[in-house]
Every structure is written in C-alpha cells, then in structure tokens.
Scaffold this motif. Structure first.
Motif, PDB file in Angstrom:
ATOM      1  N   PHE A  14      26.405  37.205  -4.515  1.00 19.99           N
ATOM      2  CA  PHE A  14      26.674  35.887  -5.090  1.00 19.99           C
ATOM      3  C   PHE A  14      28.114  35.799  -5.596  1.00 19.99           C
ATOM      4  N   GLY A  15      28.754  34.675  -5.348  1.00 13.23           N
ATOM      5  CA  GLY A  15      30.037  34.385  -5.997  1.00 13.23           C
ATOM      6  C   GLY A  15      31.156  34.113  -5.017  1.00 13.23           C
ATOM      7  N   ARG A  16      32.302  33.766  -5.609  1.00 10.35           N
ATOM      8  CA  ARG A  16      33.480  33.444  -4.804  1.00 10.35           C
ATOM      9  C   ARG A  16      33.817  34.565  -3.845  1.00 10.35           C
ATOM     10  N   LEU A 199      25.895  34.022  -1.019  1.00 12.22           N
ATOM     11  CA  LEU A 199      25.891  32.731  -1.725  1.00 12.22           C
ATOM     12  C   LEU A 199      27.239  32.512  -2.388  1.00 12.22           C
ATOM     13  N   ASP A 200      28.041  31.666  -1.805  1.00 10.43           N
ATOM     14  CA  ASP A 200      29.321  31.326  -2.422  1.00 10.43           C
ATOM     15  C   ASP A 200      29.266  29.850  -2.797  1.00 10.43           C
ATOM     16  N   PRO A 201      29.225  29.543  -4.101  1.00 14.20           N
ATOM     17  CA  PRO A 201      29.101  28.148  -4.529  1.00 14.20           C
ATOM     18  C   PRO A 201      30.200  27.249  -3.973  1.00 14.20           C
ATOM     19  N   VAL A 202      31.358  27.837  -3.651  1.00 20.37           N
ATOM     20  CA  VAL A 202      32.477  27.029  -3.129  1.00 20.37           C
ATOM     21  C   VAL A 202      32.060  26.328  -1.827  1.00 20.37           C
ATOM     22  N   ASP A 260      33.167  21.330  -9.269  1.00 23.21           N
ATOM     23  CA  ASP A 260      32.949  22.044 -10.530  1.00 23.21           C
ATOM     24  C   ASP A 260      32.241  23.370 -10.193  1.00 23.21           C
ATOM     25  N   TYR A 261      33.021  24.441 -10.142  1.00 29.26           N
ATOM     26  CA  TYR A 261      32.473  25.731  -9.681  1.00 29.26           C
ATOM     27  C   TYR A 261      31.310  26.192 -10.551  1.00 29.26           C
ATOM     28  N   THR A 262      31.475  26.085 -11.861  1.00 31.53           N
ATOM     29  CA  THR A 262      30.442  26.605 -12.766  1.00 31.53           C
ATOM     30  C   THR A 262      29.130  25.875 -12.562  1.00 31.53           C
ATOM     31  N   ALA A 263      29.201  24.565 -12.429  1.00 29.20           N
ATOM     32  CA  ALA A 263      27.976  23.776 -12.239  1.00 29.20           C
ATOM     33  C   ALA A 263      27.364  24.050 -10.864  1.00 29.20           C
TER      34      ALA A 263
END
Ligand code: NZQ
Ligand code: ZN
Length: 412
Positions: A14-16, A199-202, A260-263
């Motif tokens: 998970f993450g950028r 899983l990359d929220p970007v 909004d990356y955090t959201a």
C-alpha cells in the motif's frame, strides 16, 4: 459468537509508488503474463515517477529530482520489460462472460500464461478471477462460476487496483454477468484470492465523481450488509461503525478535492476491508440482501453497482424496520450519525434511515430507479428472479418475492 475458519492469503502493498515492487512480486510467479484492463483509463491516468538514479548525476542529485510522466499502462510495461506480456483490454463494468471471460481463458491457454496481472477497477479484477479458474479447466468456464464443477486450480493473480470500491483486491470473489440470461453471478472460491494487491491511492485521483460516489456507496453497503445481522459483537460493531464514519468523511473529501492523498488513501483502505469478512468474523450470516437485489438490477439494466445499492439500501432499511430489528437501527443511528440517544427509539431508527438516504443524495447519487433508466415494466420479473436465485428468505430479515417487489416499487 459463531465459529469460523478464516484465512486471507493476499499480500497488500500500500502507498505511493508501491508499484516499484511489481517485478519482485511477479518474478516467482512466472514469465508469461496476461495483462487485463478496462476501457482505457489506465492509458490516460498520468503517473509520475522519479528518474532512476542511473540517469541522475551527482550535481542533479542536490536539486529537486526531475519527474518523468507516463501512463499507468506505460509504467507497468516499463517495469515488466523482461516479461512476455499478452493483453486482454476492453473489460467492461459489470464484466461480461462473453466475450471477456471466454477471450481471457482462450488467451491463457493459447499463450501458456503463468500469471494474470489485473490493472483497473473491480470489474477488471473480477473478470480476471473467473479467467484464472477457467484457464485451468477443460470444460465450459460457466460450470465453475455456477458451482456445477468445483475448480481444482487457478492461475495466480496480481492486481493494481485503480478504483476504491469493491474490495475485490482482498477477497476471493468475483461477479460475472451473462447478458443473454440476465444473470449476474457471484463466484467465490479461496483459489481466487489475489496473491498480491498493489494499492497506490494516487491512481484513484482520476476516478470521476460519479464512480467515486458509487465506490463510497458500495463500501458503505458492504459494511451495512455485515452490521445488520442477528448475532454480532461489540468488536465488529465498532469496526463497522468506524468504517462508515470514515467512508463518509473521507469520501466527501475525495469528492471535494480528488487529489487529496490522505482522504483517497483512507477511503481506499476502507474499501479494501469491505468484502473479506474481517468486519463480521463470528457474526451470524446476514444474507447480503441489498447485493442480492442490486445484482439483478445491474444484470437487467447494466447500471453502476454502487448507485443501485445506494438506491436500494434506505428502502430496504425502511422495509425491515420492525420490533425485531429496531435496536440495530438505534445503535446505527447513534454511533454512525450521532443522533441524540435520548430520543424515542422509533424516532432514532427512522432518522437513521433518513440520514442514510440524505448522505447518498448529498454525494450526487441519483436516488430513484427511474433516474438510472429503470421503470416498472420488469419489476415482477426481477423480483421473481431475485427470490429464486438469491436465497434472501434466509437473510437477517427474511425477504420473499413480495417483499422484494415492495422494495423495488418503493425505489422507483
Ligand atoms: O474501464 P476503464 O476505462 O478502466 O474505466 C473504468 C470504468 O469505466 C473507470 N475507472 C477505473 N479506474 C479508474 C477509472 N476511471 C478513471 N480513473 C481511474 N483510476 O471506472 C469505471 C467503473 O469501473 P468498475 O471496475 O466497473 O468499478 P468497480 O470497481 O466499482 O467494480 C464494479 C464491479 O464489481 C462488482 C460489481 O458488481 C461490479 O460488477 N463487485 C465485486 C465485488 C467483489 N469482487 O468482491 C463485490 C462488490 O459488491 C461488487 O458486487
Ligand atoms: Zn458491492
């Protein structure tokens, strides 16, 4: 508390920039890859990456590192340059057995595929799960999807999920549509757990407002389906209430500011937890009634799954509110929406249903079936189909054909 036997074997990264681990994840699974994707969003979504160290001399290193822009598709191809890639593009929302599953199975067999890489939303991943099982079976893949034959094997699946909604990335299920028979069938088998989900929220920044809202509604409904059960625990109730609050707060932020990356990150994680049973271990089965009803709506009319659920959910709630269920609604109303606990129970329960409706409406979801192109002409047929195929007579609040019809009529 009920007994359970539970295991989730999926690795989550998970993450950028978590995509950089893709080659390491894929290498042990084989060289021949079937890359599956949808209608083209992965070729549009811009992805930034830093130039590799090899390209940067020591003077440049002191400056801000230059970024290279390419699509997610380009990034995947670049990272997997040493693999043999066969592509299956064009998987549609509400993925279709014919042509997508059948084409995928054929491509796997013709090219002796070792591993499937699904890049896209839940539809791409669900379709890939059916392909993974079908590729290891000599007969008609529909036999597996309908449990006529139990799969003995499936190809390994890795996914890069680009839309937060279904939780398919952390569960062993897929939902496949067969247009000619109006079937939309859930296919669940432990063989179908992805080996790894990246899983990359970007990657979700480019998801439209409509699909973001549908994703919020889908994940909220997954939680509601597990919360409204006979036998629950304080622990699971707390998980579910927290999920619902987080989805509402972060979902709104994603709609207001899609980058909004955090959201986006918190919404993505909520969605990942939605369908892998972690929210309801030890609970009695609830029957997932809203999904039972919605799957028929999208089978008959090809509507967006999350929108169908948002329309059905408050009508289903109203329909099942009774002396037996009222305490669940009271707890839901107080802990999820902060309704004043000193009010009479009936009022708290009714307000909780109104709040549910109003939230979905406030994030832009059309709240009537007519608004998504469904009129009253096939309600009887759908109610019968649902009653015959979904087993909702065993749900937390049992639903017979007549109850289903009433919920559909109230949703018009
Ligand atoms: O096809 P592309 O071009 O990729 O566009 C898709 C599609 O049009 C687009 N999209 C995806 N990622 C994007 C993007 N657009 C811009 N930027 C991105 N990053 O979004 C559209 C919808 O995609 P889809 O995959 O259909 O959405 P979702 O993830 O909501 O999946 C819905 C399907 O999953 C099933 C539903 O029934 C439905 O068929 N479900 C699967 C479940 C499971 N496996 O556990 C559980 C769920 O309850 C659900 O039933
Ligand atoms: Zn769903």
């Amino acid at each position: 508390m009920q007994n359970f036997d539970y295991r989730t074997p999926t690795r989550l990264i998970f993450g950028r920039e978590s995509i950089v681990k893709l080659p390491e994840v894929m290498r042990p699974l084989g060289k021949r890859v079937l890359l599956t994707y949808g209608g083209g969003s992965i070729k549009k979504a811009p992805v930034e990456r830093e130039q590799s160290d090899a390209c940067i001399n020591s003077a440049e290193r002191k400056e801000a590192r230059p970024k290279v822009k390419l699509s997610l598709y380009g990034r995947v191809k670049e990272l997997l340059k040493d693999f043999e890639i066969t592509e299956l593009p064009g998987i549609q929302p509400n993925p279709k057995y014919d042509p997508s599953v059948l084409d995928g199975v054929r491509l796997c067999k013709e090219n002796n595929i070792d591993v499937i890489l699904a890049v896209g939303g839940g539809s791409v991943l669900d379709c890939s799960k059916a392909i993974a099982a079908g590729a290891c079976y000599d007969g008609e893949p529909w036999d597996l999807i309908t449990y006529k034959v139990k799969a003995q094997k499936a190809l390994p699946i890795v996914d890069i999920i680009t839309l937060a909604a279904t939780g398919s990335e952390f569960d062993p299920g897929g939902v496949i549509s067969r247009t000619e028979t109006n079937d939309k069938v859930g296919y669940v088998d432990p063989l179908l757990y992805p080996v790894c989900s990246i899983l990359d929220p970007v990657y979700t920044f480019t998801v439209s407002k409509k699909q973001t809202a549908a994703g919020i509604a889908d994940a909220m409904n997954h939680t509601i389906e597990q919360y409204f059960a006979e036998d629950t625990t304080l622990l699971n109730d707390g998980f579910c209430e927290s999920m619902l609050r987080s989805l509402m707060v972060n979902g709104r932020k994603c709609l207001e500011n899609p980058e909004d990356y955090t959201a986006r990150a918190e919404m993505m994680l909520c969605c990942t937890y939605g369908c892998n049973r972690i929210l309801s271990l030890g609970n009695s089965p609830s029957g997932w009634p809203c999904h039972g009803i919605e799957h028929a709506l999208s089978a008959y009319y090809d509507i967006t799954h999350g929108e169908g659920l948002a329309i059905i959910t408050p009508r289903w709630m109203k329909h099942i509110l009774s002396e037996k269920t009222i305490d669940r609604f009271v707890k839901y109303g107080i802990n999820v929406f902060g309704i004043d606990s000193s009010l009479p129970k009936q009022e708290i329960a009714e307000r909780s249903i109104d709040e549910t409706y109003r939230f979905f409406e406030s994030i832009g979801i059309p709240m009537h079936l007519r608004e998504v192109g469904i009129d009253d002409s096939r309600l009887d047929e759908m109610a019968r189909h649902i009653a015959e195929n979904e087993g909702l007579e065993h749900a937390y609040a049992p639903l017979m054909e007549q109850n289903i019809k009433e919920i559909l009529v109230a949703s018009l």
